[in-house]
Design a protein around this motif. Structure first.
Motif, PDB file in Angstrom:
ATOM      1  N   GLY A  21       0.802  -1.216   0.000  1.00 31.90           N
ATOM      2  CA  GLY A  21       0.000   0.000   0.000  1.00 31.90           C
ATOM      3  C   GLY A  21       0.833   1.262   0.000  1.00 31.90           C
ATOM      4  O   GLY A  21       2.001   1.277   0.383  1.00 31.90           O
ATOM      5  N   PHE A  22       0.202   2.341  -0.439  1.00 30.69           N
ATOM      6  CA  PHE A  22       0.816   3.665  -0.411  1.00 30.69           C
ATOM      7  C   PHE A  22      -0.051   4.523   0.508  1.00 30.69           C
ATOM      8  O   PHE A  22      -1.106   4.997   0.095  1.00 30.69           O
ATOM      9  N   PRO A  23       0.329   4.686   1.761  1.00 31.18           N
ATOM     10  CA  PRO A  23      -0.534   5.423   2.691  1.00 31.18           C
ATOM     11  C   PRO A  23      -0.532   6.920   2.401  1.00 31.18           C
ATOM     12  O   PRO A  23       0.501   7.495   2.070  1.00 31.18           O
ATOM     13  N   ASN A  24      -1.688   7.522   2.529  1.00 31.05           N
ATOM     14  CA  ASN A  24      -1.803   8.966   2.363  1.00 31.05           C
ATOM     15  C   ASN A  24      -2.396   9.534   3.643  1.00 31.05           C
ATOM     16  O   ASN A  24      -3.602   9.439   3.889  1.00 31.05           O
ATOM     17  N   THR A  25      -1.545  10.110   4.452  1.00 32.66           N
ATOM     18  CA  THR A  25      -1.980  10.629   5.747  1.00 32.66           C
ATOM     19  C   THR A  25      -2.574  12.028   5.646  1.00 32.66           C
ATOM     20  O   THR A  25      -2.939  12.615   6.668  1.00 32.66           O
ATOM     21  N   ASP A  26      -2.658  12.559   4.427  1.00 28.19           N
ATOM     22  CA  ASP A  26      -3.226  13.894   4.246  1.00 28.19           C
ATOM     23  C   ASP A  26      -4.671  13.858   3.758  1.00 28.19           C
ATOM     24  O   ASP A  26      -5.231  14.893   3.405  1.00 28.19           O
ATOM     25  N   LEU A  27      -5.286  12.676   3.709  1.00 30.53           N
ATOM     26  CA  LEU A  27      -6.671  12.569   3.246  1.00 30.53           C
ATOM     27  C   LEU A  27      -7.601  13.393   4.133  1.00 30.53           C
ATOM     28  O   LEU A  27      -7.469  13.410   5.357  1.00 30.53           O
ATOM     29  N   THR A  28      -8.562  14.042   3.506  1.00 29.61           N
ATOM     30  CA  THR A  28      -9.528  14.835   4.251  1.00 29.61           C
ATOM     31  C   THR A  28     -10.894  14.727   3.589  1.00 29.61           C
ATOM     32  O   THR A  28     -11.031  14.161   2.500  1.00 29.61           O
ATOM     33  N   TRP A  29     -11.917  15.254   4.215  1.00 34.86           N
ATOM     34  CA  TRP A  29     -13.281  15.159   3.725  1.00 34.86           C
ATOM     35  C   TRP A  29     -13.450  15.821   2.357  1.00 34.86           C
ATOM     36  O   TRP A  29     -12.896  16.894   2.093  1.00 34.86           O
ATOM     37  N   GLU A  30     -14.185  15.165   1.500  1.00 32.85           N
ATOM     38  CA  GLU A  30     -14.664  15.795   0.273  1.00 32.85           C
ATOM     39  C   GLU A  30     -15.855  16.677   0.664  1.00 32.85           C
ATOM     40  O   GLU A  30     -16.759  16.236   1.366  1.00 32.85           O
ATOM     41  N   THR A  31     -15.843  17.923   0.220  1.00 35.88           N
ATOM     42  CA  THR A  31     -16.859  18.875   0.653  1.00 35.88           C
ATOM     43  C   THR A  31     -17.644  19.424  -0.527  1.00 35.88           C
ATOM     44  O   THR A  31     -17.060  19.872  -1.519  1.00 35.88           O
ATOM     45  N   VAL A  32     -18.955  19.362  -0.411  1.00 34.29           N
ATOM     46  CA  VAL A  32     -19.847  19.916  -1.424  1.00 34.29           C
ATOM     47  C   VAL A  32     -20.479  21.192  -0.875  1.00 34.29           C
ATOM     48  O   VAL A  32     -21.128  21.168   0.172  1.00 34.29           O
ATOM     49  N   THR A  33     -20.267  22.298  -1.567  1.00 36.63           N
ATOM     50  CA  THR A  33     -20.813  23.588  -1.155  1.00 36.63           C
ATOM     51  C   THR A  33     -21.840  24.035  -2.189  1.00 36.63           C
ATOM     52  O   THR A  33     -21.530  24.146  -3.372  1.00 36.63           O
ATOM     53  N   THR A  34     -23.048  24.285  -1.721  1.00 40.22           N
ATOM     54  CA  THR A  34     -24.146  24.654  -2.614  1.00 40.22           C
ATOM     55  C   THR A  34     -24.720  26.005  -2.218  1.00 40.22           C
ATOM     56  O   THR A  34     -24.998  26.254  -1.051  1.00 40.22           O
ATOM     57  N   SER A  35     -24.880  26.857  -3.206  1.00 40.21           N
ATOM     58  CA  SER A  35     -25.606  28.119  -3.000  1.00 40.21           C
ATOM     59  C   SER A  35     -26.717  28.181  -4.034  1.00 40.21           C
ATOM     60  O   SER A  35     -26.557  27.718  -5.165  1.00 40.21           O
ATOM     61  N   TYR A  36     -27.849  28.739  -3.648  1.00 37.90           N
ATOM     62  CA  TYR A  36     -28.996  28.763  -4.551  1.00 37.90           C
ATOM     63  C   TYR A  36     -29.875  29.967  -4.251  1.00 37.90           C
ATOM     64  O   TYR A  36     -29.845  30.554  -3.155  1.00 37.90           O
ATOM     65  N   ALA A  37     -30.677  30.313  -5.244  1.00 42.11           N
ATOM     66  CA  ALA A  37     -31.680  31.374  -5.095  1.00 42.11           C
ATOM     67  C   ALA A  37     -32.838  31.020  -6.015  1.00 42.11           C
ATOM     68  O   ALA A  37     -32.630  30.525  -7.136  1.00 42.11           O
ATOM     69  N   GLY A  38     -34.042  31.265  -5.552  1.00 45.73           N
ATOM     70  CA  GLY A  38     -35.189  30.911  -6.376  1.00 45.73           C
ATOM     71  C   GLY A  38     -36.479  31.475  -5.815  1.00 45.73           C
ATOM     72  O   GLY A  38     -36.481  32.267  -4.864  1.00 45.73           O
ATOM     73  N   PHE A  39     -37.581  31.036  -6.431  1.00 47.53           N
ATOM     74  CA  PHE A  39     -38.891  31.468  -5.946  1.00 47.53           C
ATOM     75  C   PHE A  39     -39.911  30.363  -6.170  1.00 47.53           C
ATOM     76  O   PHE A  39     -39.761  29.489  -7.035  1.00 47.53           O
ATOM     77  N   ILE A  75       2.969  -0.869  -6.357  1.00 51.03           N
ATOM     78  CA  ILE A  75       2.135  -0.774  -5.161  1.00 51.03           C
ATOM     79  C   ILE A  75       0.686  -0.605  -5.581  1.00 51.03           C
ATOM     80  O   ILE A  75       0.372  -0.332  -6.738  1.00 51.03           O
ATOM     81  N   ASN A  76      -0.207  -0.793  -4.612  1.00 50.06           N
ATOM     82  CA  ASN A  76      -1.623  -0.626  -4.875  1.00 50.06           C
ATOM     83  C   ASN A  76      -1.953   0.835  -5.162  1.00 50.06           C
ATOM     84  O   ASN A  76      -1.226   1.746  -4.749  1.00 50.06           O
ATOM     85  N   ASP A  77      -3.077   1.057  -5.855  1.00 51.86           N
ATOM     86  CA  ASP A  77      -3.494   2.419  -6.173  1.00 51.86           C
ATOM     87  C   ASP A  77      -3.861   3.176  -4.898  1.00 51.86           C
ATOM     88  O   ASP A  77      -4.676   2.704  -4.104  1.00 51.86           O
ATOM     89  N   PRO A  78      -3.266   4.354  -4.684  1.00 49.90           N
ATOM     90  CA  PRO A  78      -3.552   5.127  -3.467  1.00 49.90           C
ATOM     91  C   PRO A  78      -4.745   6.056  -3.652  1.00 49.90           C
ATOM     92  O   PRO A  78      -5.185   6.322  -4.777  1.00 49.90           O
ATOM     93  N   ALA A  79      -5.261   6.550  -2.546  1.00 51.10           N
ATOM     94  CA  ALA A  79      -6.353   7.526  -2.565  1.00 51.10           C
ATOM     95  C   ALA A  79      -5.786   8.917  -2.356  1.00 51.10           C
ATOM     96  O   ALA A  79      -4.844   9.118  -1.586  1.00 51.10           O
ATOM     97  N   PHE A  80      -6.375   9.888  -3.081  1.00 50.96           N
ATOM     98  CA  PHE A  80      -5.957  11.282  -2.965  1.00 50.96           C
ATOM     99  C   PHE A  80      -7.181  12.185  -3.007  1.00 50.96           C
ATOM    100  O   PHE A  80      -8.238  11.801  -3.529  1.00 50.96           O
ATOM    101  N   ASN A  81      -7.035  13.376  -2.460  1.00 50.24           N
ATOM    102  CA  ASN A  81      -7.968  14.476  -2.730  1.00 50.24           C
ATOM    103  C   ASN A  81      -7.460  15.143  -4.004  1.00 50.24           C
ATOM    104  O   ASN A  81      -6.454  15.849  -3.994  1.00 50.24           O
ATOM    105  N   ILE A  82      -8.147  14.871  -5.119  1.00 48.03           N
ATOM    106  CA  ILE A  82      -7.529  15.185  -6.415  1.00 48.03           C
ATOM    107  C   ILE A  82      -7.922  16.535  -7.001  1.00 48.03           C
ATOM    108  O   ILE A  82      -7.272  17.003  -7.939  1.00 48.03           O
TER     109      ILE A  82
END
Length: 790
Positions: A441-459, A494-501
């Motif tokens: 394995g290739f450890p990635n100790t910098d992994l963090t949450w994927e964040t979705v930010t939504t803004s909207y306006a409507g009626f 090595i195995n495929d590692p995970a990243f915040n890409i």
């Protein structure tokens, strides 16, 4: 190249080799010639299950007292697949009980139990069925199982197993025989339960604790009959399987899942005057675990799937596994509105996941939403055509850990697959055998949450005495720190590692409109919705493009776009070839001397990378190579839309729903195969009859040529088509017997009969069967139903 040598194989002295590697079935001089007018067998038709039946029955009982309400329901579902080999049967039961205990306590319990069994024997879909040569038979009345054998294992009396194909190199396995002889059963037992206790010591103040458990057991059993090898072009000699007396290969896999979630919340709602407030805070804990066991043997003593067992011999192999996911979090929300005119809503989540290292395990996510019912203002009093008008907007975040939760991608995993020996030598060849441990394995100790930010306006609006409803929303949704397992070159080892890409943005408009009214005794409602979206990749690691299972990803382009060559045209003469080759060099072609009139040529779009442009140069260089691939299609629909119609008249009712997608492309892999014309063995589409020849100088279909030396079939916009469609999603027409007639029976409270259908109208320009899925196109169904209440 000659037809005699390269297609017919006339110079091959061994008939077995000739049949398996060439196509003497096309040669009039060959004893294997199929004739000028061979029989025509429809493999697609044989793959289909005509008039597949679906049955769905349900029974529900419900009631209530002053303090208790209950519900009990049971159902049975049976569905025959539209393709042979797959069937589904399901039984389910559900119950619900809610009780008020005294003045302050309320309890509830919901239970669901499902048992499902399915056959997963489908081996022939409509895409691979169309590639079968139509002269290869399916059935043989003289065969013990009634199926035609595609190969002769002991051709011309050969005592050794030879796998000689009987219909040339293009001979295919008889998958109908495989479905009849081999078996795959899939069973599922699933139990879901949720219980709660709510205490309300003060009016509006509620303490609530709940527990949910979702437990599932899955078992997959598979049996491969040794005699099915006689119906496979690459079948194995049964004497080499297991002990040599085995009846087949058996596999058993069992999975157990448990998903547990506990919640405790405190909520408070209060209204005083024209002010209303609400608040809730809670704690959530959830874990998911999976245990699996897999075992198989190549040595069985029976063909009965219900009696076959796994012995203790050299042909047994298997493994066990375990996976677990954990989450923990806090949630809080507060809302306020004044006179049902001004609204504000605030929320906060703090979540932890075992997909991330301890110092990045927690993520904080906020949201805020506001609304103004402008129609309640005094200055709107004179606007009579507006019944309700609300303006709204908001901003919020949500976290995603789906890619890495339970994967422990931040740790170095180990594998006991290596081996070594101590003490070898001096006549001792093996020495002392030891099992080694590797760290792939290739450890990635910098992994963090994927964040979705939504803004909207409507009626939201209701107009003309509530007859017309309109909802419109403009949104911008941005995803940052996208999680993805990244494929590394195999040489890394090595195995495929995970990243915040990187980051991704979706912007668009949602519009929903409906109108309802009456014409005499006819009431109706007509509505429609449409959503527009523009997708763009904003940021990637080092701006480096990459490929995923969804397509290519590159900054400034939509995610998953198609990436390939652009066709320039078809050479019509040798002069055109000479003229173009004096300017351009196609480096993807091994030998340009084999390029001839009728071959395609492709455009010079980009140049080779430079120090300033690392992945391709926007300056053309007269070279055609991998760096000239470009965006040739967008796989994300530019818009989706729907239309809904409902009618009611004197007990009759009708509903109609349409759905469509537009501005979307897809690579037609089926067409690329069926129009390849680069070799023998496959069936082809009739469109190849319009291929380029000296007497038919086509400008759209290249010539037929063995091995495709000019690479006409390369991944290009030649095979990119619009995947847009419009279909009648579902419809239903029913009649409800009037209550006045039902009351006279003293038995029925409701009696309704109906007919319905799905996908009975499908409009598209796709050259295959279905722009969604050519192999498993959407079935067109008709249903009849009865709804009775007692």
């Amino acid at each position: 190249m000659t037809i005699e040598d390269d297609l017919y194989g006339r110079n091959e002295p061994d008939n077995g080799v000739r049949l398996s590697n060439f196509m003497p079935v096309y040669d009039p001089q060959s004893p294997f010639f199929i004739g000028e007018n061979p029989a025509n067998y429809d493999w697609q038709n044989e793959a289909r299950n005509q008039n597949a039946l679906t049955q769905n029955y349900s029974l529900r009982i419900s009631g209530a007292t002053e303090k208790t309400n209950y519900y009990l329901g049971t159902g049975y579902f049976n569905q025959e697949s539209v393709l042979k080999g797959n069937n589904l049967e399901r039984y389910n039961i559900a119950s619900n009980l809610n009780t008020q205990i005294g003045k302050y306590i309320k309890t509830g319990l919901n239970l669901k139990l499902t048992y499902q069994i399915s056959d997963n024997n489908q081996r022939l879909n409509l895409t691979n069925a169309m590639a079968f040569m139509p002269f290869q038979p399916l059935f043989d009345a003289n065969d013990i199982y009634g199926f035609n054998r595609p190969m002769d294992p002991y051709f011309e009396g050969n005592p050794d197993w030879t796998n000689t194909r009987l219909y040339g190199a293009g001979t295919k396995s008889n998958e109908l025989a495989g479905m009849a002889l081999n078996h795959n059963k899939f069973e599922i037992v699933r139990s879901m339960g949720q219980g709660f206790v709510a205490v309300e010591p003060l009016r509006g103040l509620i303490f609530k604790g709940s527990l949910s458990i979702d437990w599932a057991w899955q078992q997959r059993r598979g049996f491969e009959d040794v005699e099915s090898n006689f119906y496979r072009v690459n079948g194995q000699d049964p004497s080499t399987l297991g002990s040599g007396a085995s009846y087949g290969t058996y596999g058993l896999r069992t999975n157990r899942f448990i998903n547990y979630q506990a919640d405790f919340t405190v909520s408070y709602d209060k209204k005083f005057g024209e002010h209303t407030i609400s608040a809730v805070a809670g704690i959530q804990e959830q874990y998911w675990k999976n245990f699996n066991e897999d075992i198989g043997t190549r040595n069985t003593t029976t063909k009965d799937l219900n009696r076959v067992g796994v012995g203790n011999d050299d042909w047994v192999e298997g493994f066990t596994g375990r996976q677990q996911k954990f989450w923990y979090g806090y949630v809080a929300r507060a809302g306020y509105n004044y006179a049902s005119r001004y609204y504000i809503d605030l929320s906060f989540r703090r979540d932890a996941s075992n997909g991330f290292p301890s110092d990045k395990r927690w993520g904080n996510f906020y949201s805020a939403a506001e609304a103004w019912r402008i129609s309640s203002e005094s200055f709107m009093d004179g606007v009579t055509f507006i019944d309700d008008l609300k303006l709204r907007g908001g901003w919020g975040q949500a976290g995603n850990d789906e890619v890495v939760v339970g994967q422990y991608a931040y740790l170095s995993n180990t594998a006991d697959v290596a081996s070594y020996s101590f003490g070898s030598g001096g006549g001792n060849v093996l020495g002392i055998y030891n099992t080694g441990i590797t760290v792939p394995g290739f450890p990635n100790t910098d992994l963090t949450w994927e964040t979705v930010t939504t803004s909207y306006a409507g009626f939201d609006a209701l107009l003309f005495k509530n007859h017309l409803s309109i909802t419109m929303e403009f949104y911008n949704r941005r995803t940052d720190d996208i999680l993805q397992f990244v494929q590394l070159p195999p040489t890394v080892g090595i195995n495929d590692p995970a990243f915040n890409i990187g980051s991704l943005q979706n912007r668009g408009i949602d519009l929903d409109m409906s109108y309802n009214g009456n014409i005499g005794e006819l009431s109706y409602s007509v509505g429609g919705n449409i959503s527009f979206v523009k997708n763009e990749v904003l940021e990637l690691y080092n701006s480096q493009p990459l490929f995923t299972g969804y397509g290519r990803v590159e900054e400034g382009r939509p995610i998953g776009h198609l990436w390939g060559y652009k066709v320039g045209g078809i050479y019509q003469s040798q002069d055109e070839i000479d003229q173009r080759s004096s300017v351009y060099t196609d480096e993807t072609i091994a030998d340009a001397d084999f390029v001839a009139p009728g071959d395609m040529y492709f455009l010079d779009v980009y140049g080779n990378p430079t120090e300033e442009e690392l992945y391709y140069s926007t300056t053309k260089d007269s070279l055609i190579n991998d760096f000239d691939r470009t965006e040739i299609g967008n796989t994300i629909p530019g818009y989706i839309y729907g239309i809904n119609i409902s009618l009611n008249w004197k007990g009759f009712d009708a509903t109609i729903n349409f759905y469509g997608e537009g501005d979307v492309d897809k690579y037609n892999g089926t067409r690329a195969t069926m129009e390849s014309m680069s070799g023998y063995g496959n069936n082809f589409w009739p469109t190849v009859a319009n291929r380029w020849t000296e007497s038919n100088k086509s400008t759209s279909m290249p010539r037929a040529v063995a091995q495709d030396p000019a690479r006409n079939g390369r991944y290009s916009d030649r095979f990119v088509e619009s995947a847009a469609f419009f279909r009648l999603n579902n419809w239903q027409v029913g009649y409800s017997v009037p209550r006045t007639l039902l009351d006279k029976t003293h038995v029925f409270t409701r009696l309704r009969v109906y007919v319905s259908g799905q996908n009975n109208l499908y409009i598209h320009s796709w050259s295959g069967l279905d722009p969604i899925n050519d192999s498993y196109p959407l079935p067109r169904t008709f249903s009849f139903g009865l709804n009775v209440g007692f």
